[in-house]
Scaffold this motif. Structure first.
Motif, mmCIF file in Angstrom:
data_model
loop_
_atom_site.group_PDB
_atom_site.id
_atom_site.type_symbol
_atom_site.label_atom_id
_atom_site.label_comp_id
_atom_site.label_asym_id
_atom_site.label_seq_id
_atom_site.Cartn_x
_atom_site.Cartn_y
_atom_site.Cartn_z
ATOM 1 N N LYS A 375 0.909 -1.439 0.165
ATOM 2 C CA LYS A 375 -0.042 -0.028 0.223
ATOM 3 C C LYS A 375 1.003 1.388 -0.748
ATOM 4 O O LYS A 375 0.302 2.469 -0.026
ATOM 5 N N GLN A 376 2.364 0.534 0.138
ATOM 6 C CA GLN A 376 3.171 1.942 0.177
ATOM 7 C C GLN A 376 4.202 2.609 -0.541
ATOM 8 O O GLN A 376 4.778 1.440 -0.691
ATOM 9 N N PRO A 377 3.794 3.359 -1.827
ATOM 10 C CA PRO A 377 4.630 3.176 -2.318
ATOM 11 C C PRO A 377 6.808 3.732 -2.374
ATOM 12 O O PRO A 377 6.237 4.119 -0.551
ATOM 13 N N GLU A 378 7.621 2.811 -2.904
ATOM 14 C CA GLU A 378 9.150 3.754 -2.467
ATOM 15 C C GLU A 378 8.854 4.573 -1.644
ATOM 16 O O GLU A 378 9.230 5.507 -2.241
ATOM 17 N N ARG A 379 9.591 4.534 -0.426
ATOM 18 C CA ARG A 379 10.129 5.755 0.373
ATOM 19 C C ARG A 379 10.969 5.417 0.747
ATOM 20 O O ARG A 379 11.884 4.628 1.116
ATOM 21 N N TYR A 380 12.675 7.341 0.541
ATOM 22 C CA TYR A 380 13.667 6.977 1.243
ATOM 23 C C TYR A 380 13.583 7.780 2.402
ATOM 24 O O TYR A 380 13.177 8.521 2.871
ATOM 25 N N MET A 381 14.859 6.968 3.032
ATOM 26 C CA MET A 381 14.619 7.721 4.955
ATOM 27 C C MET A 381 16.148 7.775 5.264
ATOM 28 O O MET A 381 16.697 6.650 4.779
ATOM 29 N N LEU A 382 16.910 8.540 5.940
ATOM 30 C CA LEU A 382 18.575 8.545 5.751
ATOM 31 C C LEU A 382 17.564 8.439 7.970
ATOM 32 O O LEU A 382 16.871 8.982 8.735
ATOM 33 N N TYR A 383 18.776 7.285 7.893
ATOM 34 C CA TYR A 383 18.554 6.738 9.514
ATOM 35 C C TYR A 383 19.944 7.067 10.409
ATOM 36 O O TYR A 383 21.007 6.267 10.539
ATOM 37 N N ASN A 384 20.251 7.658 11.469
ATOM 38 C CA ASN A 384 21.182 8.503 12.181
ATOM 39 C C ASN A 384 21.637 7.444 13.931
ATOM 40 O O ASN A 384 20.288 6.677 13.768
ATOM 41 N N LEU A 385 22.612 6.648 13.214
ATOM 42 C CA LEU A 385 23.181 5.137 14.229
ATOM 43 C C LEU A 385 23.106 6.136 15.578
ATOM 44 O O LEU A 385 22.859 5.347 16.481
ATOM 45 N N ASP A 386 23.931 7.365 15.623
ATOM 46 C CA ASP A 386 23.951 7.368 16.841
ATOM 47 C C ASP A 386 22.518 8.269 17.657
ATOM 48 O O ASP A 386 22.298 8.206 18.990
ATOM 49 N N THR A 387 21.710 8.751 16.757
ATOM 50 C CA THR A 387 20.668 9.193 17.683
ATOM 51 C C THR A 387 19.451 8.651 17.496
ATOM 52 O O THR A 387 18.537 8.441 18.515
ATOM 53 N N GLY A 388 19.422 7.311 16.543
ATOM 54 C CA GLY A 388 18.796 6.624 16.586
ATOM 55 C C GLY A 388 16.869 7.793 15.792
ATOM 56 O O GLY A 388 15.151 7.262 15.573
ATOM 57 N N LYS A 389 16.902 9.111 14.926
ATOM 58 C CA LYS A 389 16.461 9.080 14.119
ATOM 59 C C LYS A 389 16.008 9.171 12.821
ATOM 60 O O LYS A 389 17.273 8.856 12.431
ATOM 61 N N PHE A 390 15.069 9.108 12.246
ATOM 62 C CA PHE A 390 14.893 9.317 10.930
ATOM 63 C C PHE A 390 14.524 10.740 10.202
ATOM 64 O O PHE A 390 14.338 11.184 10.937
ATOM 65 N N ASN A 391 15.203 10.959 8.620
ATOM 66 C CA ASN A 391 14.532 12.124 8.170
ATOM 67 C C ASN A 391 14.344 11.528 7.002
ATOM 68 O O ASN A 391 15.504 11.555 6.149
ATOM 69 N N PRO A 392 12.944 11.844 6.510
ATOM 70 C CA PRO A 392 12.480 11.280 5.308
ATOM 71 C C PRO A 392 13.760 12.295 4.133
ATOM 72 O O PRO A 392 13.861 13.384 4.259
ATOM 73 N N VAL A 393 13.341 11.787 2.961
ATOM 74 C CA VAL A 393 13.687 12.121 2.282
ATOM 75 C C VAL A 393 12.846 12.216 0.699
ATOM 76 O O VAL A 393 12.991 13.358 0.870
ATOM 77 N N GLY A 394 12.234 11.053 0.558
ATOM 78 C CA GLY A 394 11.234 11.530 -0.934
ATOM 79 C C GLY A 394 11.650 10.065 -0.807
ATOM 80 O O GLY A 394 11.035 9.383 -0.256
ATOM 81 N N SER A 395 9.677 10.348 -1.372
ATOM 82 C CA SER A 395 8.653 9.132 -2.045
ATOM 83 C C SER A 395 8.172 9.159 -3.814
ATOM 84 O O SER A 395 8.018 10.587 -4.145
ATOM 85 N N THR A 396 8.843 7.912 -3.929
ATOM 86 C CA THR A 396 8.228 7.876 -5.623
ATOM 87 C C THR A 396 6.892 8.122 -5.943
ATOM 88 O O THR A 396 7.148 8.613 -7.169
#
Length: 679
Positions: A375-396
Motif C-alpha cells: 500500500k506504500q510506494p517506495e520512500r527513502y529515509m536517512l537513519y542516524n545510528l547515533d541518535t536513532g532518528k529518521f530524516n525523510p528524503v522523498g517518496s516516488t
C-alpha cells in the motif's frame, strides 16, 4: 505508522521545492478515488544514493514537474547544492565515482522512444558542482552550456552499473559493436573501456572473444567476461596471477543445463558468488571455486519456494549480508551489528519492508533506508545510528495515501493438471482482507497477465496498474502461470511451447478459482495484459469465451510466426541468435510446430472473438511492432465492431510519457465501467 521522524531535510527551503511525504496516519477514504495522474505521473523524487563514506547524499529531483536534476546534500550541515542540470534534458542514472565525484547520464522525459534518436551521453562532476566534464556525446553535438571538451567518446558508450571500489577517478563504460551501422543490428561483441572522469583518458580492456557481458571484482577491476558464439556462452576468468584470460565454464546461453550458472558478484575476499541450480529445482546463491572450476554443493542462501534473486551487500573488507526476493524483498545479515540494526528499524517501521543500504566505507552515522509495502510506494529515509532518528528524503509517488490503497496477497491455486500456480490477489480498497467474507463476494475482476512471458510477473510491493484498478473498485488477479521464472526449474520449463495452451489454462484456472471462492462475479470479468499478456488476453477470449466478458490488449503479440518472419515496415529488436537458438524451444519451431502455431495464433483465430476489446500499440515499438496490432485489427473488424483502437505514435513497447499513460488508463477506466462496472 511511527511518529518518530524528525523534520525533513532542508531541500525545500534551499531549492524552492518540496519533498513531501505521504500522510502516515489512517485517514477516512475520500468520496472520489485518487486521480489517474497520482498513479501515472513522473515522480518529482526518483532516486537517492549515499557517498562511499556516507557523508553526502545524491538525490535526483525535479521542481514543479520540470527537468530532473542532480542534488548533493552534505549530511552534517544539511547544505544543498544542485550539481548537474540541463536545459533540454533530464539527469537519468547516476553513481558515485568516489567521495568527491559523481558520474551521470541523461534522458529526455518529454519525448517518447520514437523521437529519441540519441544516446544518453555521460558526464562527471564534483560533489560541489565544480569540474563538470562531458565524457560521452549525447548526439553529434556537444553540450554547449558547460563548454566543449576535446576528447569525448562517441554516443555508443554506456555507463556500467557496477560500482567497483570507488577509490579512484575511473569508471567503466561498455561499447557495443553491431552488425552494420544501424542501431537495430545484432550485437557482435561488447568492449569494456576504462574511463578517467577527470582527464577523459580511456583504455580498452582486452577481451577473450565476442564479449556480451563483464563483471568487475570488489576492487573495481575486470575479472569475468561472458562471451557468446552461436548459442554457447563461455565464461572467462582474468587470473590475477598470470594476467591472462582462462575459460572456467560454458553452456547453452538460452536453454541452460545442469552445469549452467550466472555470475553474480565478487566478495571482498575475492570469492566468486554465482546463481546455480546445481541439480536442484530452485536456483540458489552459491560460491564458485576458481581453482577447480566447480560450483559449491552447499548454498550460501537457498529459498524453499523461490529461485534466488538478489545481490551482495558489502563493506570495504567484509560481506555484510545478502538482499534477496521471496514474495517480498528482505535481507539476511551475516554481520551482527547490521542484524541488530535491521531489528531496530523494523520495530520502528512495522508495516513496511525496510531495505538498509549502508555506505561502502562508513565515516559517518548515516544509513539510507528504502521502505515500501503493498500500500506504500517506495520512500527513502536517512537513519542516524547515533541518535536513532529518521530524516525523510522523498517518496516516488508523493500524492499516494497508503490508507486509500488496496491490500495484496499471494495465494497458490492448483491448475487442472496439478501444478501449483502462485497468484497475486489485490482486492478493492473498500473490501480489505480483514473484512468479513460476505463483503468480498461477487466483485468485478480484472485478470492482469504479465508480459515476458519467461520472467517473474510481480512481487509484494505497491504497483501503479493493479492499485489503480483496485481504486476503481475491481479485484485484480495476476497469475504467475507456468513459464514464469523465479519459482523453480519445473515451473519454468512447464511453460515451454505452451503459448495459448497450458499457460493459458493456468490463467483460466486461476480465474475459476476466484469465482469458486466467491470473490469474482462470473459475469463481470475482463482479461488484460501487455506484450505476452496482450497475446494471452486475445487467446483467453478465444479459448474461454464464457469466462471473460471483455479484453484489454496493449502492445500484444498477435501471431507467433510474425515474431520470426517480421514485416517489411519494421525491424524487431529480438536478436537473430535468440530467434534461431532460443525461441524454437521456448515458444515453438515455425516449421516443426507449424500446426500448433496456427492453432494458437490470435490473428488466425480472430473470427472466434466476439467480446468487446480495447487495443493500444506504440508506433515506434520494436519488440512487438505496430503491424501485429494492425494485422489483428483487420482480421477482427470483419465480424466484431466493438473494438476500441489507439496508437501512440511516439511510444515504444509500453508508455514512457505521462500524458500517454494517463490517456491510456483513462480509456481503460471508461472501457471497464461500460463492460463490467455495474452488476
Amino acid at each position: 505508522m511511527s511518529t518518530r521522524f524528525s523534520s525533513t531535510l532542508r531541500i525545500a527551503a534551499l531549492l524552492a521545492c518540496t519533498l513531501t511525504m505521504p500522510a502516515f496516519a489512517a485517514e477516512a477514504a475520500p468520496p472520489a478515488p485518487p486521480p489517474i495522474a497520482d498513479f501515472f505521473n513522473n515522480p518529482a523524487f526518483s532516486d537517492a544514493n549515499l557517498s562511499p563514506n556516507g557523508k553526502y547524499l545524491a538525490v535526483r529531483f525535479s521542481n514543479d514537474n520540470k527537468r530532473d536534476r542532480l542534488i548533493v546534500i552534505e549530511l552534517a550541515t544539511n547544505a544543498v547544492k544542485v550539481v548537474a542540470q540541463f536545459a533540454d534534458r533530464d539527469v537519468n542514472t547516476f553513481q558515485w565515482v568516489n567521495d568527491e565525484r559523481l558520474v551521470l547520464d541523461s534522458t529526455d522525459k518529454t519525448i517518447g522512444p520514437g523521437d529519441a534518436i540519441y544516446g544518453p551521453g555521460l558526464f562527471a562532476v564534483n560533489r560541489d558542482g565544480s569540474n563538470f566534464r562531458q565524457l560521452v556525446q549525447v548526439s553529434g553535438n556537444f553540450v554547449q552550456e558547460h563548454g566543449v571538451a576535446r576528447n569525448v567518446l562517441p554516443a555508443n558508450h554506456y555507463l556500467v552499473g557496477q560500482k567497483g571500489a570507488q577509490v579512484s577517478d575511473d569508471v567503466y563504460v561498455i561499447n557495443p559493436k553491431r552488425d552494420g551501422l544501424h542501431e537495430a543490428g545484432d550485437i557482435k561483441y561488447v568492449n569494456l573501456v576504462r574511463l578517467n572522469t577527470v582527464t577523459g583518458r580511456t583504455e580498452t580492456v582486452k577481451r577473450p572473444g565476442p564479449a556480451r557481458g563483464w563483471l568487475l571484482d570488489h576492487k573495481g577491476e575486470p575479472r569475468l567476461c561472458m562471451t557468446l558464439e552461436q548459442n554457447i556462452e563461455t565464461i572467462w576468468y582474468l587470473d590475477p596471477a598470470s594476467e591472462e584470460w582462462r575459460q572456467i565454464a560454458f553452456f547453452d546461453a538460452y536453454l541452460g543445463g545442469k552445469d549452467a550458472f550466472t555470475p553474480l558478484a565478487f566478495g571482498p575476499d575475492g570469492t566468486l558468488y554465482v546463481l546455480s541450480h546445481a541439480g536442484k529445482d530452485k536456483r540458489a546463491l552459491r560460491t564458485f571455486d576458481l581453482a577447480t572450476n566447480k560450483v559449491s554443493d552447499k548454498p550460501v542462501v537457498a529459498l524453499a519456494d523461490y529461485d534466488f534473486s538478489g545481490r551482495l551487500i558489502t563493506s570495504r573488507d567484509k560481506l555484510l549480508g545478502v538482499r534477496y526476493l521471496s514474495d517480498a524483498r528482505a535481507t539476511v545479515w551475516f554481520d551482527e551489528k547490521m542484524k541488530a540494526l535491521q531489528a531496530t528499524i523494523d520495530a520502528a517501521l512495522p508495516a513496511t519492508a525496510n531495505m538498509i543500504n549502508p555506505p561502502a566505507r562508513p565515516d559517518s552515522p548515516w544509513v539510507l533506508v528504502q521502505s515500501y509495502s503493498d500500500k506504500q510506494p517506495e520512500r527513502y529515509m536517512l537513519y542516524n545510528l547515533d541518535t536513532g532518528k529518521f530524516n525523510p528524503v522523498g517518496s516516488t509517488h508523493e500524492r499516494i495515501v497508503p490508507a486509500q490503497m488496496a491490500e495484496q496477497e499471494l495465494v497458490r491455486i492448483t491448475a487442472r493438471d496439478g501444478l501449483t500456480v502462485p497468484t497475486w490477489l489485490t482486492l478493492p480498497t473498500a473490501v480489505p482482507a480483514a473484512m468479513p467474507a460476505a463483503a468480498r463476494k461477487n466483485l468485478p475482476m480484472v485478470v492482469l497477465v504479465h508480459g515476458g512471458p519467461y520472467v517473474r510477473g510481480r512481487e509484494w510491493r505497491w504497483s501503479a496498474d493493479s492499485q489503480f484498478l483496485a481504486s476503481r473498485g475491481y479485484a485484480v488477479l495476476e497469475p504467475e502461470f507456468r513459464g514464469s521464472t523465479g519459482f523453480g526449474t519445473g515451473h519454468y520449463r512447464a511453460g515451454w511451447k505452451q503459448w495459448g495452451l497450458k499457460m493459458q489454462d493456468d490463467i483460466a484456472d486461476a480465474t475459476k478459482w476466484a469465482i469458486a471462492q466467491g470473490i469474482a462475479d462470473p459475469k463481470r470479468i475482463c482479461i488484460a495484459g501487455a506484450s505476452y499478456g496482450g497475446y494471452a488476453t486475445l487467446m483467453g477470449l478465444v479459448n474461454d469465451p464464457a469466462l471473460y466478458k471483455c479484453g484489454i490488449n496493449w502492445v500484444g503479440v498477435t501471431d507467433i510466426n510474425l515474431l520470426y518472419t517480421g514485416h517489411w515496415s519494421f525491424t524487431s529488436d529480438m536478436s537473430s541468435a535468440y530467434l534461431k537458438y532460443g525461441a524454437p524451444t521456448l515458444i515453438g519451431d515455425p516449421e516443426k510446430d507449424a500446426a500448433q502455431l496456427r492453432a494458437t495464433s490470435p490473428v488466425l483465430q480472430a473470427a472466434r472473438i466476439t467480446q468487446p476489446l480495447l487495443m493500444a500499440y506504440g508506433g515506434a515499438d520494436r519488440r512487438v511492432p505496430l503491424y501485429h496490432g494492425k494485422k489483428f485489427l483487420e482480421a477482427l473488424k470483419e465480424h466484431n465492431q466493438n473494438v476500441e483502437w489507439v496508437v501512440y505514435q511516439e511510444e515504444g513497447h509500453g508508455w514512457s510519457l505521462p500524458k500517454n499513460r494517463i490517456d491510456f488508463w483513462g480509456r481503460v477506466e471508461k472501457f471497464l465501467a461500460r463492460q463490467i462496472g455495474t452488476p
